[in-house]
Scaffold this motif. Structure first.
Motif, PDB file in Angstrom:
ATOM      1  N   LEU A 133       1.174  12.399   1.563  1.00 39.47           N
ATOM      2  CA  LEU A 133       1.103  10.994   1.150  1.00 39.47           C
ATOM      3  C   LEU A 133       2.481  10.351   1.102  1.00 39.47           C
ATOM      4  O   LEU A 133       2.663   9.208   1.528  1.00 39.47           O
ATOM      5  CB  LEU A 133       0.415  10.895  -0.217  1.00 39.47           C
ATOM      6  CG  LEU A 133      -1.089  11.168  -0.226  1.00 39.47           C
ATOM      7  CD1 LEU A 133      -1.617  11.249  -1.657  1.00 39.47           C
ATOM      8  CD2 LEU A 133      -1.837  10.090   0.550  1.00 39.47           C
ATOM      9  N   LYS A 152       6.870   2.761   5.479  1.00 37.74           N
ATOM     10  CA  LYS A 152       6.328   1.440   5.169  1.00 37.74           C
ATOM     11  C   LYS A 152       6.945   0.817   3.922  1.00 37.74           C
ATOM     12  O   LYS A 152       6.693  -0.371   3.637  1.00 37.74           O
ATOM     13  CB  LYS A 152       4.806   1.527   4.968  1.00 37.74           C
ATOM     14  CG  LYS A 152       4.058   2.177   6.121  1.00 37.74           C
ATOM     15  CD  LYS A 152       4.142   1.352   7.379  1.00 37.74           C
ATOM     16  CE  LYS A 152       3.289   1.959   8.491  1.00 37.74           C
ATOM     17  NZ  LYS A 152       3.388   1.171   9.749  1.00 37.74           N
ATOM     18  N   LEU A 153       7.707   1.578   3.164  1.00 43.85           N
ATOM     19  CA  LEU A 153       8.291   1.048   1.936  1.00 43.85           C
ATOM     20  C   LEU A 153       9.254  -0.091   2.235  1.00 43.85           C
ATOM     21  O   LEU A 153      10.031  -0.028   3.188  1.00 43.85           O
ATOM     22  CB  LEU A 153       9.025   2.157   1.166  1.00 43.85           C
ATOM     23  CG  LEU A 153       8.146   3.251   0.556  1.00 43.85           C
ATOM     24  CD1 LEU A 153       9.004   4.403   0.061  1.00 43.85           C
ATOM     25  CD2 LEU A 153       7.307   2.689  -0.591  1.00 43.85           C
ATOM     26  N   ALA A 157       3.874   7.276   3.423  1.00 41.32           N
ATOM     27  CA  ALA A 157       4.307   6.020   2.802  1.00 41.32           C
ATOM     28  C   ALA A 157       5.746   5.655   3.140  1.00 41.32           C
ATOM     29  O   ALA A 157       6.090   4.468   3.201  1.00 41.32           O
ATOM     30  CB  ALA A 157       4.152   6.124   1.279  1.00 41.32           C
ATOM     31  N   ALA A 190       0.616   4.179  -2.825  1.00 37.83           N
ATOM     32  CA  ALA A 190       0.498   5.612  -2.548  1.00 37.83           C
ATOM     33  C   ALA A 190       1.482   6.412  -3.387  1.00 37.83           C
ATOM     34  O   ALA A 190       1.157   7.506  -3.878  1.00 37.83           O
ATOM     35  CB  ALA A 190       0.736   5.880  -1.059  1.00 37.83           C
ATOM     36  N   CYS A 191       2.683   5.856  -3.602  1.00 35.26           N
ATOM     37  CA  CYS A 191       3.678   6.550  -4.428  1.00 35.26           C
ATOM     38  C   CYS A 191       3.232   6.606  -5.890  1.00 35.26           C
ATOM     39  O   CYS A 191       3.418   7.629  -6.563  1.00 35.26           O
ATOM     40  CB  CYS A 191       5.030   5.859  -4.305  1.00 35.26           C
ATOM     41  SG  CYS A 191       5.795   6.030  -2.669  1.00 35.26           S
ATOM     42  N   ARG A 210      12.282   7.458  -1.707  1.00 32.00           N
ATOM     43  CA  ARG A 210      12.033   8.452  -0.658  1.00 32.00           C
ATOM     44  C   ARG A 210      12.484   9.843  -1.098  1.00 32.00           C
ATOM     45  O   ARG A 210      11.745  10.825  -0.980  1.00 32.00           O
ATOM     46  CB  ARG A 210      12.773   8.054   0.625  1.00 32.00           C
ATOM     47  CG  ARG A 210      12.107   6.925   1.406  1.00 32.00           C
ATOM     48  CD  ARG A 210      12.988   6.498   2.559  1.00 32.00           C
ATOM     49  NE  ARG A 210      12.250   5.719   3.538  1.00 32.00           N
ATOM     50  CZ  ARG A 210      12.804   5.187   4.626  1.00 32.00           C
ATOM     51  NH1 ARG A 210      14.087   5.354   4.866  1.00 32.00           N
ATOM     52  NH2 ARG A 210      12.064   4.500   5.483  1.00 32.00           N
ATOM     53  N   ARG A 240      14.118   1.783  -2.201  1.00 33.94           N
ATOM     54  CA  ARG A 240      13.433   2.548  -1.153  1.00 33.94           C
ATOM     55  C   ARG A 240      14.104   3.888  -0.915  1.00 33.94           C
ATOM     56  O   ARG A 240      13.427   4.927  -0.822  1.00 33.94           O
ATOM     57  CB  ARG A 240      13.384   1.754   0.159  1.00 33.94           C
ATOM     58  CG  ARG A 240      12.596   2.488   1.246  1.00 33.94           C
ATOM     59  CD  ARG A 240      12.428   1.666   2.507  1.00 33.94           C
ATOM     60  NE  ARG A 240      13.669   1.480   3.242  1.00 33.94           N
ATOM     61  CZ  ARG A 240      13.736   0.967   4.471  1.00 33.94           C
ATOM     62  NH1 ARG A 240      12.627   0.573   5.074  1.00 33.94           N
ATOM     63  NH2 ARG A 240      14.890   0.829   5.070  1.00 33.94           N
ATOM     64  N   SER A 264      -0.974  -1.333  -9.266  1.00 29.27           N
ATOM     65  CA  SER A 264      -0.139  -0.173  -8.925  1.00 29.27           C
ATOM     66  C   SER A 264      -0.272   0.896 -10.004  1.00 29.27           C
ATOM     67  O   SER A 264      -0.425   2.092  -9.704  1.00 29.27           O
ATOM     68  CB  SER A 264       1.324  -0.599  -8.776  1.00 29.27           C
ATOM     69  OG  SER A 264       1.495  -1.475  -7.680  1.00 29.27           O
ATOM     70  N   TRP A 272       0.824  -1.205   0.000  1.00 30.45           N
ATOM     71  CA  TRP A 272       0.000   0.000   0.000  1.00 30.45           C
ATOM     72  C   TRP A 272       0.860   1.258   0.000  1.00 30.45           C
ATOM     73  O   TRP A 272       0.440   2.301  -0.536  1.00 30.45           O
ATOM     74  CB  TRP A 272      -0.957  -0.018   1.189  1.00 30.45           C
ATOM     75  CG  TRP A 272      -1.986  -1.092   1.057  1.00 30.45           C
ATOM     76  CD1 TRP A 272      -2.118  -2.215   1.813  1.00 30.45           C
ATOM     77  CD2 TRP A 272      -3.006  -1.175   0.057  1.00 30.45           C
ATOM     78  NE1 TRP A 272      -3.151  -2.995   1.351  1.00 30.45           N
ATOM     79  CE2 TRP A 272      -3.719  -2.386   0.280  1.00 30.45           C
ATOM     80  CE3 TRP A 272      -3.390  -0.352  -1.004  1.00 30.45           C
ATOM     81  CZ2 TRP A 272      -4.787  -2.773  -0.527  1.00 30.45           C
ATOM     82  CZ3 TRP A 272      -4.453  -0.746  -1.802  1.00 30.45           C
ATOM     83  CH2 TRP A 272      -5.138  -1.939  -1.554  1.00 30.45           C
ATOM     84  N   ALA A 273       2.061   1.169   0.560  1.00 31.61           N
ATOM     85  CA  ALA A 273       2.969   2.322   0.527  1.00 31.61           C
ATOM     86  C   ALA A 273       3.402   2.635  -0.901  1.00 31.61           C
ATOM     87  O   ALA A 273       3.411   3.800  -1.323  1.00 31.61           O
ATOM     88  CB  ALA A 273       4.185   2.052   1.411  1.00 31.61           C
ATOM     89  N   VAL A 274       3.755   1.589  -1.656  1.00 32.58           N
ATOM     90  CA  VAL A 274       4.175   1.839  -3.041  1.00 32.58           C
ATOM     91  C   VAL A 274       2.973   2.250  -3.891  1.00 32.58           C
ATOM     92  O   VAL A 274       3.111   3.051  -4.820  1.00 32.58           O
ATOM     93  CB  VAL A 274       4.915   0.612  -3.627  1.00 32.58           C
ATOM     94  CG1 VAL A 274       3.958  -0.493  -4.053  1.00 32.58           C
ATOM     95  CG2 VAL A 274       5.784   1.031  -4.811  1.00 32.58           C
TER      96      VAL A 274
END
Length: 390
Positions: free
Chosen positions: A174, A181-182, A178, A15-16, A77, A73, A136, A11-13
Motif C-alpha cells: 500500500l 501519488k503523494l 501510494a 492509503a497512508c 515516504r 511527502r 482521512s 487517495w494516496a494520503v
C-alpha cells in the motif's frame, strides 16, 4: 484523460492513514504473544508498551522539523516504508534488548508517519480547497479495525512471525502504491520559529490543548469502558465489549461523514456541535443505570468525539505565520503526550472513586473543548492558505 493530481494525492494520503491504523491494529494481537514468548509480567509489559509510546511522541517534534526542511511527502515516504517493516522486527526479536530496540523503532516511525501524513493531508486540503481530514482519520480507524480483526485470526493460524510477515507485505504494498501519488508542497517558509524551531505563537499550543482534551476521553473509553461495564454494572464479557465496539464504530462512521458536515457548517460550528454531543454522551455514560444505556451513551460520545481531533489537527496545520509541519508537530506531540499519561492516571483514580465519576469529569473536559471551539477557526482558512506545488 489525465488524472487529477490533487484527487490522486487525496487517495494516496488516505492509503497512508489506513496503513498507520493497520499497523496499530496489527500490533494489538502481538501483545499477548509477547507474554507467551518472553514470560513478561503485566508490569514489565506495561513498561515496554510505554517505551513504544514514548518513541512515538519523541519523534513527533523531530519529524516536524524534518518536514519543514524536506516537505511532508519525502518524510512520509521514508517513515511509511520503515513503519510498514517495523512490526516484523518486533516479531523477529529473540532477546529482550533486541525487542526493546525494535519497539522503540516501531514507535518512532509510527509517530513520524503520523505527523507526516497529517501534514500531507493539510496540503491536500489546500489543493482541493475543502476538508478531507475527518475522512482521512476515518481510514485510520478502518485500518485499525481491519488490523485488529484479521490479525487475531492470522496470529492464531500462522504464529507471530507469519502474522507479522503478512502484515508487512500488505503495508509495504500500500505504501509503495501510494508513494508516487503523494502531493508535494512548495518549499515551506520557516516563519514564527522559536527555541529549537518550535513556534512562538501561543495559539498553536492552545490548539494542541484542544487536541489533548479531545484525545484523553477517547483513550479512556477505549481502555476502560469495558471494565466499567463489567465491574461496576455487572455486565457479561460479551456485553461489556460492546461499549468499545459501539464507541469505535460510531466514531469511524462519523469520521467518514465529518468532512461533509464541516464543509457545510464550518470548523468552529462543527467543533461546538461535536463537543456538545460528546459531552452529553460521556455524561450519560457516567450516569447510566444499566449497561445497555451506558453502551448507547458511549456510542453518542463516539459520534461527537469523532471529528474533534481531525478538526484540531487541521487548525494546527493551517495556523497563519508558521509552516503546517510546525503546527502539526505541536498538536500531535501535546495530544499524544497526554494520551500516554491518561490510562495510568485513570486507573489510579478509578481505584479510589470508581469509573463513573471519571466519565462525568471527562464530560466537563469536553465541555471545555466546546468553549474553546473558536481556536479551530484557522481550519476554515484552507482556501486562503498557499496551495501545494505540483
Amino acid at each position: 484523460m489525465s488524472e487529477n493530481p490533487a484527487r490522486a494525492g487525496r487517495w494516496a494520503v488516505a492509503a497512508c492513514f489506513f496503513v498507520n491504523g493497520f499497523m496499530v491494529g496489527s500490533w494489538a494481537p502481538q501483545i499477548p504473544l509477547l507474554v507467551g514468548r518472553f514470560g513478561f509480567s503485566e508490569t514489565v509489559l506495561g513498561l515496554l508498551i510505554l517505551l513504544f509510546g514514548v518513541g512515538a511522541v519523541v519523534s513527533m517534534p523531530v519529524c516536524g522539523w524534518l518536514i519543514g526542511r524536506h516537505g511532508s511527502r519525502a518524510v512520509l515516504r521514508v517513515s511509511g516504508l520503515l513503519c510498514a517493516a517495523a512490526l516484523l522486527l518486533v516479531a523477529a526479536a529473540s532477546a529482550v534488548p533486541t525487542l526493546i530496540a525494535a519497539l522503540v523503532f516501531f514507535g518512532v516511525f509510527l509517530g513520524a508517519m503520523d505527523v507526516a501524513m497529517n501534514s500531507n493531508a493539510v496540503v491536500v486540503e489546500r489543493r482541493l480547497q475543502r476538508a478531507i481530514m475527518s475522512s482521512s482519520h476515518g481510514f485510520w480507524s478502518l485500518g485499525g479495525f481491519v488490523g485488529a480483526g484479521v490479525g487475531g485470526v492470522l496470529a492464531e493460524r500462522w504464529g507471530h512471525l507469519g502474522h507479522a510477515g503478512a502484515v508487512t507485505l500488505v503495508a509495504l504494498a500500500l505504501v509503495l502504491a501510494a508513494m508516487p501519488k503523494l502531493i508535494v508542497e512548495r518549499k515551506p517558509a520557516v516563519a514564527g520559529g522559536g527555541f529549537a524551531g518550535f513556534p512562538r505563537s501561543p495559539l498553536v499550543y492552545l490548539t494542541g490543548i484542544v487536541a489533548l482534551f479531545s484525545m484523553v476521553p477517547e483513550g479512556a473509553v477505549l481502555d476502560w469502558a469495558a471494565l466499567y461495564l463489567r465491574q461496576e454494572m455487572g455486565a457479561g464479557l460479551a456485553e461489556a465489549s460492546l461499549a468499545f465496539t459501539a464507541f469505535s464504530g460510531a466514531m469511524a462512521l462519523m469520521r467518514f461523514l465529518g468532512d461533509r458536515v464541516r464543509n457545510r457548517l464550518g470548523a468552529v460550528a462543527t467543533m461546538r456541535l461535536s463537543g456538545a454531543v460528546a459531552a452529553a454522551g460521556m455524561l450519560g455514560a457516567g450516569m447510566a443505570p444499566s449497561p445497555l444505556l451506558a453502551t448507547l451513551a458511549f456510542a453518542l460520545a463516539g459520534l461527537g468525539i469523532a471529528n474533534m481531533v481531525p478538526i484540531a489537527f487541521s487548525a494546527a496545520g493551517n495556523q497563519p505565520g508558521i509552516s503546517s509541519a510546525a503546527g502539526m508537530s505541536v498538536a500531535t506531540t501535546v495530544g499524544y503526550s497526554g494520551l500516554l499519561a491518561a490510562p495510568s492516571l485513570v486507573g489510579f483514580v478509578a481505584e479510589r472513586t470508581g469509573f463513573a465519576p471519571i466519565f462525568i469529569a471527562f464530560s466537563a473536559l469536553l465541555a471545555v473543548v466546546f468553549l474553546m471551539a473558536h481556536l479551530v477557526r484557522p481550519a476554515d482558512g484552507i482556501a486562503s492558505q498557499p496551495a501545494a506545488g505540483t
